[in-house]
Design a protein around this motif. Structure first.
Motif, short mmCIF file in Angstrom:
data_model
loop_
_atom_site.label_atom_id
_atom_site.label_comp_id
_atom_site.label_asym_id
_atom_site.label_seq_id
_atom_site.Cartn_x
_atom_site.Cartn_y
_atom_site.Cartn_z
N SER A 186 0.79 -1.32 -0.07
CA SER A 186 -0.15 0.03 0.03
C SER A 186 0.62 1.25 0.03
CB SER A 186 -1.00 -0.14 1.10
OG SER A 186 -1.83 1.14 1.25
N LYS A 187 1.95 1.29 0.67
CA LYS A 187 2.98 2.48 0.77
C LYS A 187 4.05 2.38 -0.33
CE LYS A 187 0.78 3.72 4.58
NZ LYS A 187 0.22 4.97 4.51
N SER A 188 4.22 1.55 -1.15
CA SER A 188 5.26 1.63 -2.04
C SER A 188 4.41 1.90 -3.54
CB SER A 188 5.93 0.30 -2.30
OG SER A 188 6.60 -0.09 -1.09
N GLU A 189 5.15 2.69 -4.32
CA GLU A 189 4.87 3.04 -5.56
C GLU A 189 5.81 2.51 -6.46
OE1 GLU A 189 2.34 7.38 -4.80
OE2 GLU A 189 4.29 7.39 -5.50
N ASP A 190 5.15 2.42 -7.96
CA ASP A 190 5.87 1.81 -8.93
C ASP A 190 5.39 2.31 -9.87
OD1 ASP A 190 8.08 0.74 -10.18
OD2 ASP A 190 8.03 -1.09 -9.32
N GLU A 191 5.96 1.91 -11.24
CA GLU A 191 5.29 2.19 -12.50
C GLU A 191 5.49 0.92 -13.56
OE1 GLU A 191 6.97 4.85 -15.98
OE2 GLU A 191 5.69 6.13 -14.87
N SER B 76 -2.12 -3.11 -19.58
CA SER B 76 -2.29 -2.30 -18.60
C SER B 76 -0.95 -1.33 -18.59
CB SER B 76 -2.66 -2.60 -17.22
OG SER B 76 -3.91 -3.31 -17.40
N MET B 77 -1.11 -0.07 -18.45
CA MET B 77 0.15 0.88 -18.15
C MET B 77 -0.20 1.57 -16.97
SD MET B 77 3.18 2.03 -19.27
CE MET B 77 3.82 2.35 -17.67
N TYR B 78 0.59 1.13 -15.96
CA TYR B 78 0.28 1.83 -14.79
C TYR B 78 1.46 2.70 -14.34
CZ TYR B 78 -3.13 -2.06 -13.80
OH TYR B 78 -4.23 -2.79 -13.77
N ARG B 79 1.06 3.95 -14.50
CA ARG B 79 1.94 4.98 -14.26
C ARG B 79 2.19 5.05 -12.47
NH1 ARG B 79 4.68 6.03 -18.52
NH2 ARG B 79 3.24 6.38 -20.59
N ILE C 246 1.45 -0.27 -5.38
CA ILE C 246 1.37 -1.61 -5.72
C ILE C 246 -0.18 -2.28 -5.58
CG2 ILE C 246 2.34 -3.94 -5.64
CD1 ILE C 246 4.11 -1.93 -6.96
N TYR C 247 -0.86 -1.84 -4.37
CA TYR C 247 -1.94 -2.08 -3.91
C TYR C 247 -3.14 -1.57 -4.97
CZ TYR C 247 -6.39 -2.32 -1.24
OH TYR C 247 -7.60 -2.42 -1.05
N ALA C 248 -2.87 -0.37 -5.35
CA ALA C 248 -3.54 0.26 -6.40
C ALA C 248 -3.63 -0.59 -7.62
CB ALA C 248 -3.33 1.69 -6.60
N MET C 249 -2.52 -1.16 -8.23
CA MET C 249 -2.43 -1.72 -9.29
C MET C 249 -2.91 -3.20 -9.05
SD MET C 249 1.77 -1.26 -10.24
CE MET C 249 2.51 0.18 -10.08
N MET C 250 -2.73 -3.58 -7.99
CA MET C 250 -3.66 -5.10 -7.75
C MET C 250 -5.29 -4.88 -7.72
SD MET C 250 -1.09 -6.18 -4.60
CE MET C 250 -2.21 -7.79 -3.93
N GLN C 251 -5.73 -3.87 -7.02
CA GLN C 251 -7.13 -3.58 -7.08
C GLN C 251 -7.48 -3.16 -8.57
OE1 GLN C 251 -8.24 -4.77 -4.30
NE2 GLN C 251 -9.53 -3.07 -4.20
N ALA C 252 -6.87 -2.67 -9.28
CA ALA C 252 -7.25 -2.38 -10.81
C ALA C 252 -7.39 -3.67 -11.46
CB ALA C 252 -6.27 -1.64 -11.48
N ASP C 253 -6.28 -4.68 -11.31
CA ASP C 253 -6.65 -5.94 -11.82
C ASP C 253 -7.88 -6.60 -11.32
OD1 ASP C 253 -3.92 -5.30 -13.21
OD2 ASP C 253 -2.85 -6.40 -11.49
N LEU C 254 -8.00 -6.70 -10.02
CA LEU C 254 -9.17 -7.25 -9.60
C LEU C 254 -10.59 -6.53 -9.87
CD1 LEU C 254 -7.67 -7.87 -5.81
CD2 LEU C 254 -7.98 -9.63 -7.92
N LYS C 255 -10.50 -5.46 -10.09
CA LYS C 255 -11.81 -4.56 -10.51
C LYS C 255 -12.00 -5.14 -11.97
CE LYS C 255 -11.72 -0.36 -7.87
NZ LYS C 255 -11.64 1.15 -7.59
#
Length: 340
Positions: free
Chosen positions: A104-109, A146-149, A153-162
């Motif tokens: 949740s606290k770590s960001e990536d692209e 998916s191009m995740y800017r 990481i949690y937001a990416m996971m949530q996008a996949d699950l949505k």
């Protein structure tokens, strides 16, 4: 020393300091809006109290409700913050999260290829963050490219699950367990607790509202440019329109426009999943059942409902506050609430 439930609960620091006798207050809290399970622990500080600070390993265990066995309630955990006070006797408040907090606290692209499933992507995220994997079912639904800017990481996971849910897949939630990260299907808990106002429920309130009701959904394609001036545009093409109970509640329309919806069948399925009637939720307090988690199914007055948030105030017997809703509500509120 006053402890919540006597010997029913244990807090262990760095796998060697057993702090049961020092606990003054202990709670666990979780919501479908967040990934990490959180515990707040208040302890008395004695002369032999160990040095405690952020980043240290910690776990919370307890005797399960209506049982005799000590089970892990939050493990593996990490000390996230701590603060102390001294009013003649020193106390320390410690906030603990399970280790999904790092996602949740770590960001990536990341650029994720088309055709992967949410299960495959979750394994990749976990490997990148050195998080061990436990039970990961096959989510089956192939996802679009998916191009995740820059995002967590949690937001990416949530996008996949949505996206999985929107395309007709099941609803899943990441959970940390002692064996590693698992993907839990919402409502699939083996033990389903029955909550009854005449037995273990102390108070219950019900909310019914037209707020967020959706009775019509229009699915649009991508914008189409006229062949003349690039500044001229035509309305986006309509792929599908699904109607619900417009006669009863009026027309309350939502728009879906996403380039990952590629067929009329996908469009109609996504639209149907967004249709809602009256929004109904429940909030209740009850005798604590300390193993209930967000995403679990419970039965209340004969209704099968999903726990959307839970606060355990651990003790003997302890108390819990639950927010509950139907599976359809959970699908719409947590998996259909915007673009991927």
């Amino acid at each position: 020393m006053i402890t919540p439930g006597g010997n029913r609960y244990e807090v262990v620091l760095q796998d060697k300091y057993y702090m049961r006798e020092l606990i003054e207050d202990l709670s666990l809290e979780e919501s479908l809006d967040e990934i990490a399970y959180r515990s707040n622990v208040k302890m008395a500080v004695t002369p032999d109290f160990p040095i405690i600070g952020p980043g240290q390993e910690i776990r919370v265990s307890g005797i399960e409700f209506d049982g005799k066995n000590m089970v892990y309630l939050l493990n593996p955990g990490v000390v996230w913050s701590c603060d102390s006070s001294n009013t003649g006797f020193k106390h320390i408040n410690v906030t603990v999260y399970d280790r999904t907090i790092y996602l949740s606290k770590s960001e990536d692209e990341k650029l994720m290829a088309a055709g992967q499933t949410a299960s495959q992507r979750l394994k990749q995220y976990a490997a990148d963050w050195n998080i061990p994997i436990a039970k990961i079912p096959d989510t089956q639904i192939p996802l679009g490219r998916s191009m995740y800017r820059t995002r967590s990481i949690y937001a990416m996971m949530q996008a996949d699950l949505k996206e999985t849910a929107t395309k007709g897949g099941k609803l899943y939630r990441p959970r940390m367990t002692p064996a590693g990260l698992e993907l839990f299907e919402i409502g699939s808990n083996a033990t389903v607790w029955v909550l009854d106002i005449e037995q273990n429920v102390e108070n219950i309130s019900q909310m019914r509202t037209l707020e967020d009701v959706v009775t019509q959904v229009k699915v649009l394609g991508t914008d189409q440019k006229l062949s003349g001036s690039p500044n001229d545009e035509v309305p986006a093409p309509i792929i599908a329109i699904e109607k619900g109970d417009t006669e009863r509640y009026g027309t309350l329309q939502k728009i879906i426009q996403d380039d990952k919806i590629n067929t009329v069948a996908e469009a109609r399925k996504a639209a149907a999943n967004m249709l809602t009637g009256i929004q109904e939720t429940f909030t209740m307090t009850a005798i604590d059942i300390n193993t209930i988690r967000a995403g679990d199914k419970v039965i209340l007055s004969g209704m099968e409902l999903i726990v959307t948030s839970v606060l355990h105030e651990l003790g003997n017997p302890g108390h819990m506050t639950l927010e509950l809703a139907s599976l359809d509500y959970v699908r719409r509120r947590y998996f259909m609430d915007g673009p991927f």
